[in-house]
Design a protein around this motif. Structure first.
Motif, PDB file in Angstrom:
ATOM      1  N   ALA A  20      28.632  19.714 -24.537  1.00  0.00           N
ATOM      2  CA  ALA A  20      29.150  18.670 -25.416  1.00  0.00           C
ATOM      3  C   ALA A  20      29.347  19.200 -26.837  1.00  0.00           C
ATOM      4  CB  ALA A  20      28.199  17.473 -25.416  1.00  0.00           C
ATOM      5  N   ARG A  21      28.456  20.088 -27.256  1.00  0.00           N
ATOM      6  CA  ARG A  21      28.534  20.625 -28.614  1.00  0.00           C
ATOM      7  C   ARG A  21      29.842  21.369 -28.847  1.00  0.00           C
ATOM      8  NH1 ARG A  21      24.476  25.258 -31.131  1.00  0.00           N
ATOM      9  NH2 ARG A  21      25.499  25.424 -33.175  1.00  0.00           N
ATOM     10  N   TRP A  22      30.324  22.067 -27.824  1.00  0.00           N
ATOM     11  CA  TRP A  22      31.518  22.890 -27.993  1.00  0.00           C
ATOM     12  C   TRP A  22      32.756  22.295 -27.332  1.00  0.00           C
ATOM     13  CZ3 TRP A  22      30.762  26.047 -31.722  1.00  0.00           C
ATOM     14  CH2 TRP A  22      29.492  26.607 -31.939  1.00  0.00           C
ATOM     15  N   GLN A  23      32.705  21.002 -27.008  1.00  0.00           N
ATOM     16  CA  GLN A  23      33.818  20.365 -26.310  1.00  0.00           C
ATOM     17  C   GLN A  23      35.117  20.437 -27.100  1.00  0.00           C
ATOM     18  OE1 GLN A  23      34.059  19.256 -23.229  1.00  0.00           O
ATOM     19  NE2 GLN A  23      36.204  18.738 -23.599  1.00  0.00           N
ATOM     20  N   ALA A  24      35.025  20.393 -28.415  1.00  0.00           N
ATOM     21  CA  ALA A  24      36.236  20.434 -29.239  1.00  0.00           C
ATOM     22  C   ALA A  24      37.005  21.733 -29.074  1.00  0.00           C
ATOM     23  CB  ALA A  24      35.875  20.224 -30.714  1.00  0.00           C
ATOM     24  N   LEU A  25      36.310  22.785 -28.619  1.00  0.00           N
ATOM     25  CA  LEU A  25      36.957  24.091 -28.446  1.00  0.00           C
ATOM     26  C   LEU A  25      37.394  24.331 -27.000  1.00  0.00           C
ATOM     27  CD1 LEU A  25      34.694  26.339 -30.706  1.00  0.00           C
ATOM     28  CD2 LEU A  25      36.741  25.021 -31.313  1.00  0.00           C
ATOM     29  N   ALA A  26      37.459  23.266 -26.211  1.00  0.00           N
ATOM     30  CA  ALA A  26      37.857  23.402 -24.809  1.00  0.00           C
ATOM     31  C   ALA A  26      39.203  24.105 -24.640  1.00  0.00           C
ATOM     32  CB  ALA A  26      37.870  22.027 -24.130  1.00  0.00           C
ATOM     33  N   PRO A  27      40.219  23.840 -25.476  1.00  0.00           N
ATOM     34  CA  PRO A  27      41.490  24.563 -25.298  1.00  0.00           C
ATOM     35  C   PRO A  27      41.343  26.072 -25.440  1.00  0.00           C
ATOM     36  CG  PRO A  27      41.823  22.615 -26.647  1.00  0.00           C
ATOM     37  CD  PRO A  27      40.336  22.773 -26.487  1.00  0.00           C
ATOM     38  N   LEU A  28      40.488  26.509 -26.360  1.00  0.00           N
ATOM     39  CA  LEU A  28      40.248  27.942 -26.520  1.00  0.00           C
ATOM     40  C   LEU A  28      39.588  28.513 -25.274  1.00  0.00           C
ATOM     41  CD1 LEU A  28      40.108  30.555 -28.202  1.00  0.00           C
ATOM     42  CD2 LEU A  28      37.968  29.699 -29.178  1.00  0.00           C
ATOM     43  N   ARG A 175      33.653  24.462 -38.138  1.00  0.00           N
ATOM     44  CA  ARG A 175      33.609  23.114 -38.723  1.00  0.00           C
ATOM     45  C   ARG A 175      34.406  22.133 -37.857  1.00  0.00           C
ATOM     46  NH1 ARG A 175      34.528  26.328 -43.424  1.00  0.00           N
ATOM     47  NH2 ARG A 175      32.641  26.507 -44.703  1.00  0.00           N
ATOM     48  N   TYR A 176      35.536  22.588 -37.331  1.00  0.00           N
ATOM     49  CA  TYR A 176      36.341  21.758 -36.440  1.00  0.00           C
ATOM     50  C   TYR A 176      35.531  21.356 -35.208  1.00  0.00           C
ATOM     51  CZ  TYR A 176      40.013  20.504 -33.104  1.00  0.00           C
ATOM     52  OH  TYR A 176      40.780  19.851 -32.171  1.00  0.00           O
ATOM     53  N   ALA A 177      34.665  22.264 -34.761  1.00  0.00           N
ATOM     54  CA  ALA A 177      33.831  21.981 -33.592  1.00  0.00           C
ATOM     55  C   ALA A 177      32.652  21.070 -33.928  1.00  0.00           C
ATOM     56  CB  ALA A 177      33.313  23.289 -32.996  1.00  0.00           C
ATOM     57  N   GLY A 178      32.472  20.750 -35.213  1.00  0.00           N
ATOM     58  CA  GLY A 178      31.429  19.804 -35.582  1.00  0.00           C
ATOM     59  C   GLY A 178      30.274  20.370 -36.367  1.00  0.00           C
ATOM     60  N   GLU A 182      25.654  23.278 -43.684  1.00  0.00           N
ATOM     61  CA  GLU A 182      24.386  24.000 -43.549  1.00  0.00           C
ATOM     62  C   GLU A 182      24.382  24.865 -42.288  1.00  0.00           C
ATOM     63  OE1 GLU A 182      24.705  20.810 -44.151  1.00  0.00           O
ATOM     64  OE2 GLU A 182      23.949  20.648 -46.216  1.00  0.00           O
ATOM     65  N   GLN A 183      24.923  24.340 -41.209  1.00  0.00           N
ATOM     66  CA  GLN A 183      24.974  25.115 -39.965  1.00  0.00           C
ATOM     67  C   GLN A 183      25.910  26.307 -40.100  1.00  0.00           C
ATOM     68  OE1 GLN A 183      26.062  21.815 -37.430  1.00  0.00           O
ATOM     69  NE2 GLN A 183      23.995  21.669 -36.562  1.00  0.00           N
ATOM     70  N   VAL A 184      27.011  26.134 -40.815  1.00  0.00           N
ATOM     71  CA  VAL A 184      27.928  27.248 -41.035  1.00  0.00           C
ATOM     72  C   VAL A 184      27.243  28.338 -41.838  1.00  0.00           C
ATOM     73  CG1 VAL A 184      30.036  27.962 -42.221  1.00  0.00           C
ATOM     74  CG2 VAL A 184      30.040  25.902 -40.806  1.00  0.00           C
TER      75      VAL A 184
END
Length: 236
Positions: A20-28, A175-178, A182-184
């Motif tokens: 779920a954490r990396w779902q935004a990067l599914a196309p990659l 950042r796009y992935a959420g 601070e995490q960056v």
């Protein structure tokens, strides 16, 4: 960081939330897996595939769904991650063609025999010690039949002094992935301490020294570079 130092970086909570954490990067990821399947398409009809650092099984599931007669051994030092992988294999109806080994590739017993192909996606750059990283690839080569194909994708240093320009784009992707600011910042610190981004030529030389021939760079996605190479004949 050595290969052995990477054990159990993912506890049960982290493993359960990883996809779920990396779902935004599914196309990659989909692009990486499509290219992976095209590289490995020439494998035997009943190929055995060694998935090293399999994690939650993204590439395993992608390959198993496309190649219905292939069999897989998923290897990962994190038991919680492999448990998620097992459940996903069951949900996708491919578990009967999969086996699971908690540990490192060096721990895979000889009784498993040899494999026709191996994958190592976003794994080896965490092995900072160069000798340990060489040993890691040698351990994979020793488990491949002569001519068997390794596909490896890793974070690498951008060529021709382009790293400073490309890194901000990579961080925008995080950042796009959420990821929070601070995490960056934490990622940047981790990259300095726990990640080894080798230049392209150094990576190819490493694969050759490990016993592979003709490393071929076939894809780049920002800082990720992907190669395939063939296991050379070993001599006693």
């Amino acid at each position: 960081m050595s290969e052995k130092d990477t054990v159990n970086h993912f506890d049960k909570r982290q493993a359960e939330s990883y996809d779920a954490r990396w779902q935004a990067l599914a196309p990659l990821n989909d692009s990486l897996h499509l290219q992976l399947s095209l590289v490995l398409e020439e494998a035997p009809e009943e190929a055995r595939v060694l998935c090293v650092g399999a994690g939650t099984g993204a590439e395993l599931i992608a390959l198993a769904r496309r190649f219905s007669t292939w069999r897989f051994l998923a290897v990962d030092p994190s038991a919680p991650m492999l448990e998620v992988c097992r459940r996903k294999a069951e949900a996708n109806g491919v578990a009967d063609r999969c086996a699971f080994h908690v540990g490192h590739v060096s721990d895979v017993p000889e009784a498993e025999g040899v494999f026709d192909a191996a994958t190592s996606l976003l794994v080896s750059h965490f092995i900072v010690n160069l000798e340990e990283r060489l040993r890691y690839f040698r351990d994979i080569r020793e488990r491949l039949r002569p001519g068997g194909v390794l596909v490896t994708s890793d974070l690498c240093e951008a060529p021709r002094g382009q790293q400073a320009e490309l890194m901000p784009v990579w961080l925008r992707m995080m950042r796009y992935a959420g990821a929070t600011s601070e995490q960056v910042e934490g990622m940047l610190t981790s990259y300095e301490q726990n990640v080894s981004m080798l230049p392209e030529q150094a990576m190819e030389n490493l694969l050759i020294e490990a016993g592979f021939s003709h490393p071929t760079l076939y894809a780049q996605s920002l800082l990720i570079r992907s190669w395939f190479a063939r296991a050379k004949q070993t001599h006693a």
